[in-house]
Design a protein around this motif. Structure first.
Motif, PDB file in Angstrom:
ATOM      1  N   ARG A   1       0.848  -1.193   0.000  1.00 59.46           N
ATOM      2  CA  ARG A   1       0.000   0.000   0.000  1.00 59.46           C
ATOM      3  C   ARG A   1       0.882   1.241   0.000  1.00 59.46           C
ATOM      4  NH1 ARG A   1      -3.819  -3.100   2.934  1.00 59.46           N
ATOM      5  NH2 ARG A   1      -5.892  -2.734   2.124  1.00 59.46           N
ATOM      6  N   ILE A   2       0.368   2.294  -0.618  1.00 56.76           N
ATOM      7  CA  ILE A   2       1.022   3.599  -0.587  1.00 56.76           C
ATOM      8  C   ILE A   2       0.030   4.571   0.021  1.00 56.76           C
ATOM      9  CG2 ILE A   2       2.043   5.461  -1.949  1.00 56.76           C
ATOM     10  CD1 ILE A   2       2.444   3.229  -4.118  1.00 56.76           C
ATOM     11  N   ILE A   3       0.474   5.241   1.068  1.00 59.22           N
ATOM     12  CA  ILE A   3      -0.336   6.281   1.681  1.00 59.22           C
ATOM     13  C   ILE A   3       0.221   7.608   1.200  1.00 59.22           C
ATOM     14  CG2 ILE A   3      -1.105   7.316   3.857  1.00 59.22           C
ATOM     15  CD1 ILE A   3      -0.532   4.522   5.138  1.00 59.22           C
TER      16      ILE A   3
ATOM     17  N   ALA B   1      -4.182  14.674  -3.476  1.00 60.21           N
ATOM     18  CA  ALA B   1      -3.768  15.199  -4.789  1.00 60.21           C
ATOM     19  C   ALA B   1      -2.751  14.278  -5.451  1.00 60.21           C
ATOM     20  CB  ALA B   1      -3.189  16.611  -4.630  1.00 60.21           C
ATOM     21  N   THR B   2      -1.909  13.632  -4.648  1.00 57.55           N
ATOM     22  CA  THR B   2      -0.909  12.703  -5.186  1.00 57.55           C
ATOM     23  C   THR B   2      -1.586  11.455  -5.735  1.00 57.55           C
ATOM     24  OG1 THR B   2       0.657  13.517  -3.546  1.00 57.55           O
ATOM     25  CG2 THR B   2       1.207  11.445  -4.659  1.00 57.55           C
ATOM     26  N   VAL B   3      -2.500  10.904  -4.961  1.00 65.55           N
ATOM     27  CA  VAL B   3      -3.245   9.718  -5.422  1.00 65.55           C
ATOM     28  C   VAL B   3      -3.989  10.057  -6.712  1.00 65.55           C
ATOM     29  CG1 VAL B   3      -5.121   8.118  -4.878  1.00 65.55           C
ATOM     30  CG2 VAL B   3      -3.418   8.685  -3.128  1.00 65.55           C
ATOM     31  N   ALA B   4      -4.609  11.223  -6.750  1.00 61.95           N
ATOM     32  CA  ALA B   4      -5.343  11.625  -7.956  1.00 61.95           C
ATOM     33  C   ALA B   4      -4.404  11.776  -9.152  1.00 61.95           C
ATOM     34  CB  ALA B   4      -6.094  12.933  -7.699  1.00 61.95           C
ATOM     35  N   ALA B   5      -3.228  12.327  -8.928  1.00 64.52           N
ATOM     36  CA  ALA B   5      -2.272  12.506 -10.029  1.00 64.52           C
ATOM     37  C   ALA B   5      -1.754  11.166 -10.538  1.00 64.52           C
ATOM     38  CB  ALA B   5      -1.105  13.386  -9.569  1.00 64.52           C
ATOM     39  N   ILE B   6      -1.451  10.259  -9.618  1.00 65.49           N
ATOM     40  CA  ILE B   6      -0.976   8.928 -10.023  1.00 65.49           C
ATOM     41  C   ILE B   6      -2.060   8.187 -10.795  1.00 65.49           C
ATOM     42  CG2 ILE B   6      -0.337   6.629  -9.177  1.00 65.49           C
ATOM     43  CD1 ILE B   6       1.138   8.084  -6.841  1.00 65.49           C
ATOM     44  N   MET B   7      -3.250   8.137 -10.217  1.00 73.80           N
ATOM     45  CA  MET B   7      -4.340   7.368 -10.825  1.00 73.80           C
ATOM     46  C   MET B   7      -4.860   8.032 -12.098  1.00 73.80           C
ATOM     47  SD  MET B   7      -4.236   4.822  -8.827  1.00 73.80           S
ATOM     48  CE  MET B   7      -5.532   3.868  -9.604  1.00 73.80           C
ATOM     49  N   GLY B   8      -4.726   9.362 -12.183  1.00 74.98           N
ATOM     50  CA  GLY B   8      -5.218  10.094 -13.344  1.00 74.98           C
ATOM     51  C   GLY B   8      -4.210  10.252 -14.457  1.00 74.98           C
ATOM     52  N   GLY B   9      -2.985   9.787 -14.230  1.00 75.49           N
ATOM     53  CA  GLY B   9      -1.972   9.845 -15.274  1.00 75.49           C
ATOM     54  C   GLY B   9      -1.432  11.234 -15.558  1.00 75.49           C
ATOM     55  N   SER B  10      -1.482  12.124 -14.568  1.00 79.50           N
ATOM     56  CA  SER B  10      -1.055  13.501 -14.830  1.00 79.50           C
ATOM     57  C   SER B  10       0.317  13.857 -14.257  1.00 79.50           C
ATOM     58  CB  SER B  10      -2.109  14.478 -14.284  1.00 79.50           C
ATOM     59  OG  SER B  10      -2.237  14.352 -12.885  1.00 79.50           O
ATOM     60  N   LEU B  11       1.132  12.854 -13.954  1.00 78.23           N
ATOM     61  CA  LEU B  11       2.478  13.127 -13.458  1.00 78.23           C
ATOM     62  C   LEU B  11       3.385  13.547 -14.606  1.00 78.23           C
ATOM     63  CD1 LEU B  11       2.956  10.107 -11.026  1.00 78.23           C
ATOM     64  CD2 LEU B  11       2.504  12.476 -10.401  1.00 78.23           C
TER      65      LEU B  11
ATOM     66  N   ILE C   1      -3.153  -2.266  -9.842  1.00 74.16           N
ATOM     67  CA  ILE C   1      -3.020  -1.084  -8.993  1.00 74.16           C
ATOM     68  C   ILE C   1      -4.353  -0.352  -8.990  1.00 74.16           C
ATOM     69  CG2 ILE C   1      -1.769   1.077  -8.634  1.00 74.16           C
ATOM     70  CD1 ILE C   1       0.476  -0.225 -10.468  1.00 74.16           C
ATOM     71  N   GLU C   2      -4.835  -0.026  -7.786  1.00 71.05           N
ATOM     72  CA  GLU C   2      -6.082   0.723  -7.702  1.00 71.05           C
ATOM     73  C   GLU C   2      -6.067   1.644  -6.488  1.00 71.05           C
ATOM     74  OE1 GLU C   2      -8.929  -2.505  -5.429  1.00 71.05           O
ATOM     75  OE2 GLU C   2      -8.788  -2.608  -7.610  1.00 71.05           O
ATOM     76  N   ALA C   3      -6.873   2.684  -6.568  1.00 64.12           N
ATOM     77  CA  ALA C   3      -7.040   3.575  -5.424  1.00 64.12           C
ATOM     78  C   ALA C   3      -8.021   2.905  -4.470  1.00 64.12           C
ATOM     79  CB  ALA C   3      -7.564   4.932  -5.872  1.00 64.12           C
ATOM     80  N   GLU C   4      -7.567   2.681  -3.257  1.00 64.49           N
ATOM     81  CA  GLU C   4      -8.423   2.078  -2.234  1.00 64.49           C
ATOM     82  C   GLU C   4      -9.269   3.153  -1.555  1.00 64.49           C
ATOM     83  OE1 GLU C   4      -7.206  -1.453   0.430  1.00 64.49           O
ATOM     84  OE2 GLU C   4      -6.749   0.372   1.570  1.00 64.49           O
ATOM     85  N   SER C   5      -8.723   4.360  -1.498  1.00 63.44           N
ATOM     86  CA  SER C   5      -9.422   5.520  -0.938  1.00 63.44           C
ATOM     87  C   SER C   5      -8.759   6.764  -1.513  1.00 63.44           C
ATOM     88  CB  SER C   5      -9.333   5.519   0.597  1.00 63.44           C
ATOM     89  OG  SER C   5      -8.012   5.810   1.014  1.00 63.44           O
ATOM     90  N   ALA C   6      -9.158   7.926  -1.037  1.00 64.17           N
ATOM     91  CA  ALA C   6      -8.572   9.173  -1.532  1.00 64.17           C
ATOM     92  C   ALA C   6      -7.098   9.298  -1.173  1.00 64.17           C
ATOM     93  CB  ALA C   6      -9.350  10.364  -0.983  1.00 64.17           C
ATOM     94  N   THR C   7      -6.641   8.537  -0.161  1.00 65.56           N
ATOM     95  CA  THR C   7      -5.253   8.661   0.297  1.00 65.56           C
ATOM     96  C   THR C   7      -4.463   7.354   0.241  1.00 65.56           C
ATOM     97  OG1 THR C   7      -5.922   8.279   2.595  1.00 65.56           O
ATOM     98  CG2 THR C   7      -5.810  10.583   1.848  1.00 65.56           C
TER      99      THR C   7
END
Length: 160
Positions: free
Chosen positions: A35-37, A41-51, A90-96
């Motif tokens: 898991r990554i905590i 905004a970081t989770v959103a950037a990773i999952m949204g491909g905007s890095l 890989i999936e977002a488990e929550s917002a963080t």
């Protein structure tokens, strides 16, 4: 004879690679997680491909697969084994929280728990690397085997 039941130690307590020559090749499977905590905004950037570094999810999946194939090069007493399948999800488990699940499979004389663990942790570390410019406070945690099947020791499923 192994000391205290630990198979990587001989009677003198010295580390050695386990002799698997007499073991039968059987179908084996393991699933591990990491898991990554991180900040939302970081989770959103990773999952949204905007890095800025690109598609972190694709890079992390490939890194995890490549790492599983190199496990015996990284972990000194692991046998090199032929992998029949490695997948990294890989999936977002929550917002963080981002969760990485890695599955490794083989038909061999020894298990694939280490390959699944190395895949999951390497994929998570790759995500950290790809996003560290925006969030150095990320934490990689909860690296563990969730389940395994096959082999002499039988099946295992982690209970919550």
């Amino acid at each position: 004879m192994a000391q205290g039941g630990l198979t990587h130690l001989n009677a003198k307590g010295e580390a050695h690679i386990v002799d698997i020559g007499d073991k039968a090749a059987t179908r084996r499977r393991a699933v591990a997680q990491a898991r990554i905590i991180a900040e939302p905004a970081t989770v959103a950037a990773i999952m949204g491909g905007s890095l800025k570094k690109g598609d972190a999810l694709a890079v992390a999946r490939i890194a995890g697969i490549m790492a599983a194939k190199r496990t015996s090069d990284l972990i000194p007493l692991c046998h090199p084994i032929p992998l029949t399948k490695v997948s990294v999800d890989i999936e977002a488990e929550s917002a963080t929280v981002i969760v990485v699940h890695a599955t490794a499979e083989t038909t061999a004389q020894t298990g694939v728990e280490m390959e699944a663990l190395v895949a999951a942790s390497t994929a998570a570390l790759t995500l950290y690397d790809m996003a560290k410019a925006i969030d150095r406070a990320m934490v990689v945690t909860d690296i563990c085997v969730l389940e395994k099947s096959g082999g002499k020791s039988g099946d295992f499923v982690r209970t919550p």
